[in-house]
Motif scaffolding. Structure first.
Motif, PDB file in Angstrom:
ATOM      1  N   ASP A 128       0.835  -1.208   0.000  1.00  0.00           N
ATOM      2  CA  ASP A 128       0.000   0.000   0.000  1.00  0.00           C
ATOM      3  C   ASP A 128       0.865   1.252   0.000  1.00  0.00           C
ATOM      4  N   ARG A 129       1.574   1.449  -1.078  1.00  0.00           N
ATOM      5  CA  ARG A 129       2.536   2.558  -1.159  1.00  0.00           C
ATOM      6  C   ARG A 129       1.856   3.928  -1.155  1.00  0.00           C
ATOM      7  N   ASP A 130       0.622   4.009  -1.601  1.00  0.00           N
ATOM      8  CA  ASP A 130      -0.047   5.311  -1.647  1.00  0.00           C
ATOM      9  C   ASP A 130      -0.854   5.617  -0.381  1.00  0.00           C
ATOM     10  N   GLY A 131      -0.868   4.691   0.570  1.00  0.00           N
ATOM     11  CA  GLY A 131      -1.542   4.925   1.838  1.00  0.00           C
ATOM     12  C   GLY A 131      -3.058   4.927   1.765  1.00  0.00           C
ATOM     13  N   SER A 132      -3.629   4.346   0.734  1.00  0.00           N
ATOM     14  CA  SER A 132      -5.083   4.347   0.553  1.00  0.00           C
ATOM     15  C   SER A 132      -5.796   3.295   1.399  1.00  0.00           C
ATOM     16  N   MET A 133      -5.032   2.431   2.031  1.00  0.00           N
ATOM     17  CA  MET A 133      -5.539   1.327   2.856  1.00  0.00           C
ATOM     18  C   MET A 133      -6.204   0.228   2.031  1.00  0.00           C
ATOM     19  N   ARG A 134      -5.957   0.249   0.735  1.00  0.00           N
ATOM     20  CA  ARG A 134      -6.366  -0.866  -0.115  1.00  0.00           C
ATOM     21  C   ARG A 134      -5.454  -0.916  -1.328  1.00  0.00           C
ATOM     22  N   VAL A 135      -5.314  -2.120  -1.859  1.00  0.00           N
ATOM     23  CA  VAL A 135      -4.410  -2.338  -2.983  1.00  0.00           C
ATOM     24  C   VAL A 135      -5.221  -2.939  -4.130  1.00  0.00           C
ATOM     25  N   CYS A 141       0.222  -5.431  -9.221  1.00  0.00           N
ATOM     26  CA  CYS A 141       1.117  -5.881 -10.296  1.00  0.00           C
ATOM     27  C   CYS A 141       2.350  -4.987 -10.403  1.00  0.00           C
ATOM     28  N   ILE A 142       2.147  -3.684 -10.307  1.00  0.00           N
ATOM     29  CA  ILE A 142       3.269  -2.740 -10.368  1.00  0.00           C
ATOM     30  C   ILE A 142       4.223  -2.987  -9.198  1.00  0.00           C
ATOM     31  N   GLN A 143       3.676  -3.100  -8.010  1.00  0.00           N
ATOM     32  CA  GLN A 143       4.515  -3.326  -6.831  1.00  0.00           C
ATOM     33  C   GLN A 143       5.275  -4.646  -6.933  1.00  0.00           C
ATOM     34  N   ARG A 145       6.320  -6.078  -9.677  1.00  0.00           N
ATOM     35  CA  ARG A 145       7.445  -5.872 -10.609  1.00  0.00           C
ATOM     36  C   ARG A 145       8.602  -5.184  -9.894  1.00  0.00           C
ATOM     37  N   VAL A 146       8.283  -4.174  -9.097  1.00  0.00           N
ATOM     38  CA  VAL A 146       9.317  -3.459  -8.335  1.00  0.00           C
ATOM     39  C   VAL A 146       9.992  -4.410  -7.349  1.00  0.00           C
ATOM     40  N   LEU A 147       9.187  -5.164  -6.609  1.00  0.00           N
ATOM     41  CA  LEU A 147       9.733  -6.092  -5.618  1.00  0.00           C
ATOM     42  C   LEU A 147      10.588  -7.175  -6.276  1.00  0.00           C
ATOM     43  N   GLY A 148      10.144  -7.652  -7.428  1.00  0.00           N
ATOM     44  CA  GLY A 148      10.915  -8.654  -8.160  1.00  0.00           C
ATOM     45  C   GLY A 148      12.273  -8.124  -8.574  1.00  0.00           C
ATOM     46  N   LYS A 149      12.318  -6.878  -9.020  1.00  0.00           N
ATOM     47  CA  LYS A 149      13.583  -6.244  -9.413  1.00  0.00           C
ATOM     48  C   LYS A 149      14.476  -5.985  -8.212  1.00  0.00           C
ATOM     49  N   ARG A 150      13.872  -5.885  -7.030  1.00  0.00           N
ATOM     50  CA  ARG A 150      14.644  -5.656  -5.804  1.00  0.00           C
ATOM     51  C   ARG A 150      15.076  -6.955  -5.137  1.00  0.00           C
ATOM     52  N   GLY A 151      14.929  -8.057  -5.857  1.00  0.00           N
ATOM     53  CA  GLY A 151      15.463  -9.313  -5.350  1.00  0.00           C
ATOM     54  C   GLY A 151      14.498 -10.187  -4.572  1.00  0.00           C
ATOM     55  N   ILE A 152      13.216  -9.976  -4.711  1.00  0.00           N
ATOM     56  CA  ILE A 152      12.241 -10.857  -4.059  1.00  0.00           C
ATOM     57  C   ILE A 152      11.637 -11.740  -5.145  1.00  0.00           C
ATOM     58  N   PRO A 153      12.184 -12.944  -5.324  1.00  0.00           N
ATOM     59  CA  PRO A 153      11.730 -13.803  -6.426  1.00  0.00           C
ATOM     60  C   PRO A 153      10.255 -14.203  -6.307  1.00  0.00           C
ATOM     61  N   GLU A 154       9.717 -14.216  -5.115  1.00  0.00           N
ATOM     62  CA  GLU A 154       8.314 -14.580  -4.922  1.00  0.00           C
ATOM     63  C   GLU A 154       7.361 -13.551  -5.537  1.00  0.00           C
TER      64      GLU A 154
END
Length: 189
Positions: A128-135, A141-143, A145-154
């Motif tokens: 919840d990067r925008d703080g809206s309390m829902r995703v 999907c965007i998050q 992709r970011v997490l995958g690029k940061r080394g979280i294969p899951e």
């Protein structure tokens, strides 16, 4: 959701939308009336929870239904052109995909590990990067992709993130909340 479930049932039971149309058109006149639709769906094993919506599904497919043409009311008959809307319609991936709770749990554990086991930090920093309390689905999907690029294969491209998303958004609303992520943290807040 019901049209998606109807489409899935059709593909599973008949293999194609055309095959269902032919099975329901019992008098072979090139059209399906409401009675043929209701009886045919029941006879061919439409799930009970969808049978409650069969009239609504019929009316939604009838292109001449009230308010959709200048002439007013519908003709009460589905022809192939109207029926093939089901085939052409592409539901959002999260409505079509099955949940994978095992992979979702691995995803959750990876985010918790990255955030020192803190569910709230994982929620805010990773989801919840925008703080809206829902995703929403797109945000997820965007998050991922970011997490995958940061080394979280899951969360990476080799993970079916839609099946993870559906495990979190079990109601298939198009979004999930902190309560869906962690009911305990939600209740404590």
């Amino acid at each position: 959701g019901e049209l998606t479930r109807f489409k899935r049932w059709t593909i599973d039971q008949f293999g194609s939308i055309r095959q269902l149309f032919e099975a329901l058109d019992t008098d072979r006149n090139g059209g399906i009336c409401l009675d043929e639709f209701i009886n045919g769906c029941r006879v061919h094993g439409l799930p009970q929870d969808l049978q409650r919506s069969v009239v609504l599904l019929f009316e939604a497919l009838d292109a001449e239904a009230e308010g959709r043409t200048a002439g007013g009311g519908g003709n009460g008959q589905l022809n192939w052109e109207e029926f093939q809307f089901i085939d052409k319609w592409k539901p959002p991936a999260y409505l079509w995909e099955e949940a994978n709770f095992e992979v979702a749990n691995e995803f959750r554990e990876a985010l918790l590990k990255k955030n020192r086991g803190n569910e709230l930090l994982a929620w805010r920093r990773c989801l919840d990067r925008d703080g809206s309390m829902r995703v929403g689905y797109e945000e997820f999907c965007i998050q991922c992709r970011v997490l995958g690029k940061r080394g979280i294969p899951e969360a990476g491209p080799n993970t079916n993130i839609t099946s993870v998303y559906v495990a979190l958004d079990q109601g298939r609303h198009g979004w999930f909340t902190l309560k869906d992520w962690s009911e305990g943290v939600h209740d404590r807040l």
